[in-house]
Design a protein around this motif. Sequence first.
Motif, PDB file in Angstrom:
ATOM      1  N   GLY A 254      -6.600   9.878  -0.279  1.00 26.47           N
ATOM      2  CA  GLY A 254      -5.311   9.266  -0.007  1.00 26.47           C
ATOM      3  C   GLY A 254      -5.507   7.795   0.295  1.00 26.47           C
ATOM      4  N   ILE A 255      -4.613   6.970  -0.228  1.00 26.21           N
ATOM      5  CA  ILE A 255      -4.779   5.516  -0.110  1.00 26.21           C
ATOM      6  C   ILE A 255      -3.563   4.902   0.573  1.00 26.21           C
ATOM      7  N   ALA A 256      -3.816   3.983   1.487  1.00 24.89           N
ATOM      8  CA  ALA A 256      -2.772   3.135   2.070  1.00 24.89           C
ATOM      9  C   ALA A 256      -3.224   1.682   1.939  1.00 24.89           C
ATOM     10  N   ILE A 257      -2.261   0.790   1.793  1.00 26.26           N
ATOM     11  CA  ILE A 257      -2.563  -0.607   1.528  1.00 26.26           C
ATOM     12  C   ILE A 257      -2.009  -1.494   2.649  1.00 26.26           C
ATOM     13  N   ALA A 258      -2.854  -2.354   3.188  1.00 19.90           N
ATOM     14  CA  ALA A 258      -2.400  -3.366   4.145  1.00 19.90           C
ATOM     15  C   ALA A 258      -2.241  -4.692   3.409  1.00 19.90           C
ATOM     16  N   PRO A 259      -1.197  -5.463   3.713  1.00 19.71           N
ATOM     17  CA  PRO A 259      -0.265  -5.304   4.846  1.00 19.71           C
ATOM     18  C   PRO A 259       0.978  -4.466   4.531  1.00 19.71           C
ATOM     19  N   ARG A 260       1.150  -4.002   3.275  1.00 21.81           N
ATOM     20  CA  ARG A 260       2.385  -3.320   2.884  1.00 21.81           C
ATOM     21  C   ARG A 260       2.672  -2.092   3.754  1.00 21.81           C
ATOM     22  N   ASP A 261       1.654  -1.284   4.020  1.00 27.52           N
ATOM     23  CA  ASP A 261       1.854  -0.043   4.776  1.00 27.52           C
ATOM     24  C   ASP A 261       1.543  -0.193   6.258  1.00 27.52           C
ATOM     25  N   GLY A 262       1.231  -1.414   6.692  1.00 26.76           N
ATOM     26  CA  GLY A 262       0.934  -1.653   8.098  1.00 26.76           C
ATOM     27  C   GLY A 262      -0.318  -2.481   8.269  1.00 26.76           C
ATOM     28  N   LEU A 263      -0.505  -2.959   9.502  1.00 22.98           N
ATOM     29  CA  LEU A 263      -1.684  -3.765   9.813  1.00 22.98           C
ATOM     30  C   LEU A 263      -2.568  -3.114  10.865  1.00 22.98           C
ATOM     31  N   GLU A 264      -2.154  -1.956  11.350  1.00 22.20           N
ATOM     32  CA  GLU A 264      -2.953  -1.246  12.341  1.00 22.20           C
ATOM     33  C   GLU A 264      -3.653  -0.074  11.677  1.00 22.20           C
ATOM     34  N   LEU A 265      -4.882   0.182  12.119  1.00 24.80           N
ATOM     35  CA  LEU A 265      -5.674   1.249  11.520  1.00 24.80           C
ATOM     36  C   LEU A 265      -4.985   2.601  11.655  1.00 24.80           C
ATOM     37  N   GLU A 266      -4.401   2.876  12.813  1.00 23.43           N
ATOM     38  CA  GLU A 266      -3.744   4.166  13.014  1.00 23.43           C
ATOM     39  C   GLU A 266      -2.569   4.353  12.057  1.00 23.43           C
ATOM     40  N   LYS A 267      -1.789   3.309  11.861  1.00 26.62           N
ATOM     41  CA  LYS A 267      -0.632   3.398  10.962  1.00 26.62           C
ATOM     42  C   LYS A 267      -1.095   3.617   9.520  1.00 26.62           C
ATOM     43  N   LEU A 268      -2.088   2.865   9.083  1.00 27.82           N
ATOM     44  CA  LEU A 268      -2.592   3.026   7.725  1.00 27.82           C
ATOM     45  C   LEU A 268      -3.231   4.399   7.534  1.00 27.82           C
ATOM     46  N   ALA A 269      -3.971   4.850   8.541  1.00 26.36           N
ATOM     47  CA  ALA A 269      -4.618   6.157   8.451  1.00 26.36           C
ATOM     48  C   ALA A 269      -3.588   7.269   8.353  1.00 26.36           C
ATOM     49  N   SER A 270      -2.482   7.127   9.083  1.00 22.81           N
ATOM     50  CA  SER A 270      -1.420   8.121   9.028  1.00 22.81           C
ATOM     51  C   SER A 270      -0.821   8.199   7.631  1.00 22.81           C
ATOM     52  N   CYS A 271      -0.588   7.038   7.019  1.00 20.06           N
ATOM     53  CA  CYS A 271      -0.048   7.012   5.658  1.00 20.06           C
ATOM     54  C   CYS A 271      -1.035   7.612   4.660  1.00 20.06           C
ATOM     55  N   ALA A 272      -2.296   7.198   4.778  1.00 20.48           N
ATOM     56  CA  ALA A 272      -3.315   7.712   3.857  1.00 20.48           C
ATOM     57  C   ALA A 272      -3.518   9.211   4.046  1.00 20.48           C
ATOM     58  N   ASP A 273      -3.457   9.692   5.290  1.00 21.66           N
ATOM     59  CA  ASP A 273      -3.594  11.132   5.556  1.00 21.66           C
ATOM     60  C   ASP A 273      -2.464  11.924   4.904  1.00 21.66           C
TER      61      ASP A 273
END
Length: 379
Positions: A331-350
Amino acid sequence: MPDDVLGELVDMMFTALAPVIVMGVTTVGMAVLFASLTEGLAFPALALCCSAIASARVGIILAYRRRRAAPPLSSADIRLWESRYAWASYAFAAVLGLLNLLALLEEEPLAHMLVVGLTFGYGAGLATRTAVRPAICTISLLLVVIPTVAGLLTNADDLGAQGAVVYLSQALLLTAFTIAGLETVAYLYRTTLQHLVTRRDLIRLARQDMLTGLPNRLLLQDRFEADIMELQRSGHLVALLVMDLDRFKAANDQFGHLAGDALLQAVAKRLRSTVAEQDTVARIGGDEFVVVQTGIRHDDEARALAHRIVRVLSAQYQIEQNKVQIGVSIGIAIAPRDGLELEKLASCADAALYIAKRQGGGRVMLWAEPQEGTMPVAV
C-alpha cells in the motif's frame, strides 16, 4: 575505530580549555622569571615561543568548538582536527622540555625546584586532558620528561655526593611517575573506549531490528522527519510503501521458525538491494516492512518501485534445503498530498494495503482522496 566513537574521543580533548590556558600562562610566567634570574636571550625567546604556541592552542580549541556547532564533521575532518591538536601539543611540550633543560643547567636552586613542580603539574594535567588519545599523551609527556630527566642527571654528575643523591632521586621519581602515569593513561583509554563502544552499540540496537539489521520504528521516524524537511525545501514528493508478505505464515509453519527468520533476513537483503541508496527500508513487525522513497516527482515513480519490489520479493528463495515461494502486497501513500506525519501516511498506506490483501495479494494499491471520500486505487 568507528568514526562516531573517534569523534567523541576527539571532542573530549577539545573540552579542556581552562587547563590549557592555565598551563600556558604558568609556563610563560616561569620563562619570564628564569629570564630575570639569568643572563642571555634564551629564556626571553622561550617565553615568546611559549606564549605564541599557547595562544595558538587556545585558538585551535575555540575554532573547533565553532566548527563543531556546524553540520556534523566527516571522518577526514575529525582526523584533521585531531592532527592540529596533536602538533600544537607537541610544539608546546618541546618548548617546555627545552625550558626545563636550560633552567636545570643554570646554577639556580629555585629554578630547579620550580622546574620539577611544573613538570609534575604538566604531566597530571596532560593525563587528564589527553588520556583518551594515548599516542598524543605519550609523545607530549616524553618531550617534556626526557629533557627534564637529562637536566637532573647532569646536575647529579656535577654536584657532590649529597647533591647527587637529591638530583638522582628526583630523576628516578620523575621517571617512575611517568611510567606509572602512562600505565594509567592506557587504562583510562581502554575504559573510555569500551564505554563509548558499548553505548554506541546500545543506541544502535535501540534503533535497529535485531533480526534483519534494518531500522526499526524509532529510526524510521527520525529518518522520515528528515525526509519531510528536505521535501519542504526541495518541493519533491516522499512515498511511504507499507508492505506485508503473502504466504509467509504458511512457510513459517511448514519449515519452522528458524527458516522463517532466515526468510525474513533474505527479504530484508533483497529490499535493500532494490531501493535507492537514499531510501529507507525498515521492519516494523513480524512480516511487515516499510520503504520511504525520497526525491521523487510523480506517483509513477512510487508505483514503479512498488512493482519492482513485488517482482523481486516474489522470486523463489533457497532457505537451507528448501525452496520457498512467497509474495508481497503493498500500500502506498504520498506526502505531502496524503499528509506530512508518519502516522497519517501509514494509516493511508495501511488502508490501501488492506484492500490489496483482500483482493488476493501480490498487488500494489495507491491511496487517493477523490472529492467525495477516500478510497484506495489499484495501480
